[in-house]
Scaffold this motif. Structure first.
Motif, PDB file in Angstrom:
ATOM      1  N   UNK A 295       0.813  -1.213   0.000  1.00 36.23           N
ATOM      2  CA  UNK A 295       0.000   0.000   0.000  1.00 36.23           C
ATOM      3  C   UNK A 295       0.850   1.268   0.000  1.00 36.23           C
ATOM      4  N   UNK A 296       2.050   1.181   0.602  1.00 39.28           N
ATOM      5  CA  UNK A 296       2.888   2.382   0.710  1.00 39.28           C
ATOM      6  C   UNK A 296       3.664   2.637  -0.562  1.00 39.28           C
ATOM      7  N   UNK A 297       4.385   1.628  -1.022  1.00 40.79           N
ATOM      8  CA  UNK A 297       5.205   1.802  -2.221  1.00 40.79           C
ATOM      9  C   UNK A 297       5.419   0.454  -2.883  1.00 40.79           C
ATOM     10  N   UNK A 298       5.145   0.385  -4.172  1.00 40.42           N
ATOM     11  CA  UNK A 298       5.366  -0.841  -4.928  1.00 40.42           C
ATOM     12  C   UNK A 298       5.482  -0.474  -6.396  1.00 40.42           C
ATOM     13  N   UNK A 299       6.294  -1.191  -7.153  1.00 39.70           N
ATOM     14  CA  UNK A 299       6.415  -0.881  -8.579  1.00 39.70           C
ATOM     15  C   UNK A 299       5.112  -1.115  -9.315  1.00 39.70           C
ATOM     16  N   UNK A 300       4.811  -0.229 -10.242  1.00 39.91           N
ATOM     17  CA  UNK A 300       3.626  -0.362 -11.071  1.00 39.91           C
ATOM     18  C   UNK A 300       3.977  -0.338 -12.557  1.00 39.91           C
ATOM     19  N   UNK A 301       5.271  -0.424 -12.876  1.00 37.22           N
ATOM     20  CA  UNK A 301       5.705  -0.436 -14.274  1.00 37.22           C
ATOM     21  C   UNK A 301       6.961  -1.282 -14.390  1.00 37.22           C
ATOM     22  N   UNK A 302       7.145  -1.920 -15.534  1.00 34.81           N
ATOM     23  CA  UNK A 302       8.367  -2.695 -15.746  1.00 34.81           C
ATOM     24  C   UNK A 302       8.733  -2.712 -17.220  1.00 34.81           C
ATOM     25  N   UNK A 303      10.030  -2.904 -17.447  1.00 33.80           N
ATOM     26  CA  UNK A 303      10.589  -3.083 -18.792  1.00 33.80           C
ATOM     27  C   UNK A 303      11.486  -4.306 -18.751  1.00 33.80           C
ATOM     28  N   UNK A 304      11.273  -5.226 -19.668  1.00 34.73           N
ATOM     29  CA  UNK A 304      12.155  -6.382 -19.841  1.00 34.73           C
ATOM     30  C   UNK A 304      12.657  -6.379 -21.281  1.00 34.73           C
ATOM     31  N   UNK A 305      13.960  -6.582 -21.431  1.00 38.17           N
ATOM     32  CA  UNK A 305      14.553  -6.567 -22.773  1.00 38.17           C
ATOM     33  C   UNK A 305      15.513  -7.751 -22.895  1.00 38.17           C
ATOM     34  N   UNK A 306      15.168  -8.690 -23.780  1.00 39.57           N
ATOM     35  CA  UNK A 306      15.966  -9.896 -23.997  1.00 39.57           C
ATOM     36  C   UNK A 306      16.683  -9.793 -25.333  1.00 39.57           C
ATOM     37  N   UNK A 307      17.993 -10.021 -25.306  1.00 33.92           N
ATOM     38  CA  UNK A 307      18.818 -10.000 -26.511  1.00 33.92           C
ATOM     39  C   UNK A 307      19.523 -11.336 -26.685  1.00 33.92           C
ATOM     40  N   UNK A 308      19.664 -11.757 -27.940  1.00 35.12           N
ATOM     41  CA  UNK A 308      20.494 -12.895 -28.283  1.00 35.12           C
ATOM     42  C   UNK A 308      21.078 -12.623 -29.667  1.00 35.12           C
ATOM     43  N   UNK A 309      22.384 -12.820 -29.890  1.00 36.02           N
ATOM     44  CA  UNK A 309      23.392 -13.365 -28.976  1.00 36.02           C
ATOM     45  C   UNK A 309      24.135 -12.297 -28.157  1.00 36.02           C
ATOM     46  N   UNK A 310      23.745 -11.004 -28.277  1.00 32.77           N
ATOM     47  CA  UNK A 310      24.466  -9.952 -27.565  1.00 32.77           C
ATOM     48  C   UNK A 310      24.413 -10.171 -26.053  1.00 32.77           C
ATOM     49  N   UNK A 311      25.549  -9.973 -25.391  1.00 31.41           N
ATOM     50  CA  UNK A 311      25.625 -10.164 -23.942  1.00 31.41           C
ATOM     51  C   UNK A 311      25.746  -8.849 -23.193  1.00 31.41           C
ATOM     52  N   UNK A 312      25.893  -7.721 -23.928  1.00 31.44           N
ATOM     53  CA  UNK A 312      25.959  -6.403 -23.316  1.00 31.44           C
ATOM     54  C   UNK A 312      25.113  -5.440 -24.126  1.00 31.44           C
ATOM     55  N   UNK A 313      24.224  -4.698 -23.465  1.00 26.35           N
ATOM     56  CA  UNK A 313      23.359  -3.731 -24.139  1.00 26.35           C
ATOM     57  C   UNK A 313      23.207  -2.505 -23.255  1.00 26.35           C
ATOM     58  N   UNK A 314      22.845  -1.400 -23.877  1.00 21.55           N
ATOM     59  CA  UNK A 314      22.535  -0.170 -23.149  1.00 21.55           C
ATOM     60  C   UNK A 314      21.024  -0.108 -22.999  1.00 21.55           C
ATOM     61  N   UNK A 315      20.531  -0.514 -21.842  1.00 22.60           N
ATOM     62  CA  UNK A 315      19.090  -0.591 -21.602  1.00 22.60           C
ATOM     63  C   UNK A 315      18.812  -0.170 -20.169  1.00 22.60           C
TER      64      UNK A 315
END
Length: 208
Positions: free
Chosen positions: A167-187
């Motif tokens: 009730x006080x504070x909780x996330x209400x938004x999310x971003x998931x980003x899956x890459x293949x075959x890259x192992x490093x991304x700017x996200x």
């Protein structure tokens, strides 16, 4: 309502598209397809099934023309969307955010089958509620294999009734980003390199 969409990308040819129900797909560029809602969906009780196949040597970008708004239906608040991705070429899947409005409960499941030569960028963005709304719920699972070898098993629950709900504070938004075959991304958020190749970037907060 049930909506079924099939997109098959082949090298040197326009994508093959089949659609039934409340979502249509339109080719908007040489290698780009946009998804368009032709009816209000998903409402409670709706099911959306997306299948995307990218053959060896083919490239495909998939987008949506607007955000997806999940709304409760007259009988049930639950709706479902499944994505089945078979990637031997190159796929960039980046739809606009999903907004889980009012008291909707929306469930998303994504299953990815990659070959070792496949290339993928998959981004998912979710917002619980429009302005002033906090009672919606979303769950999302991502299951990815590369040449039959497990690569990623990922699940997130967000919103009212989720493990992180407070009730006080909780996330209400999310971003998931899956890459293949890259192992490093700017996200946004934290990026985790995966043992089988590729990486997953995740972020959670109050608003997208």
């Amino acid at each position: 309502m049930r909506s079924d969409i099939v997109i098959v990308a082949r090298p040197g040819r326009s994508p093959h598209i089949e659609c039934t129900g409340g979502i249509a797909a339109r080719r908007t560029g040489q290698d780009t397809v946009h998804l368009v809602s032709s009816a209000a969906t998903p409402l409670g009780g709706d099911a959306i099934a997306m299948r995307i196949v990218v053959e060896v040597g083919a490239r495909l970008n998939v987008r949506t023309v607007a955000a997806t708004v999940a709304l409760p239906g007259p009988v049930t608040t639950e709706s479902h969307a499944t994505w089945d991705l078979d990637v031997a070429g190159e796929l960039d899947l980046d739809p606009e955010p999903t907004i889980v409005a009012a008291a909707s409960r929306h469930h998303t499941s994504t299953r990815v089958t990659l070959t070792d030569a496949g290339v993928l960028r998959l981004r998912e963005r979710v917002q619980i509620g429009r302005t002033g709304e906090r009672q919606g719920f979303w769950s999302g699972s991502l299951h990815a294999d590369v040449d039959g070898t497990p690569c990623l098993r990922h699940r997130v629950e967000l919103g009212s009734g989720s493990p992180a709900d407070d009730e006080i504070a909780a996330p209400r938004a999310c971003i998931s980003e899956f890459h293949y075959p890259r192992s490093e991304v700017d996200a946004p958020g934290v990026t985790l390199a995966l043992a089988a190749g590729g990486c997953l970037a995740t972020w959670q907060g109050e608003r997208l």
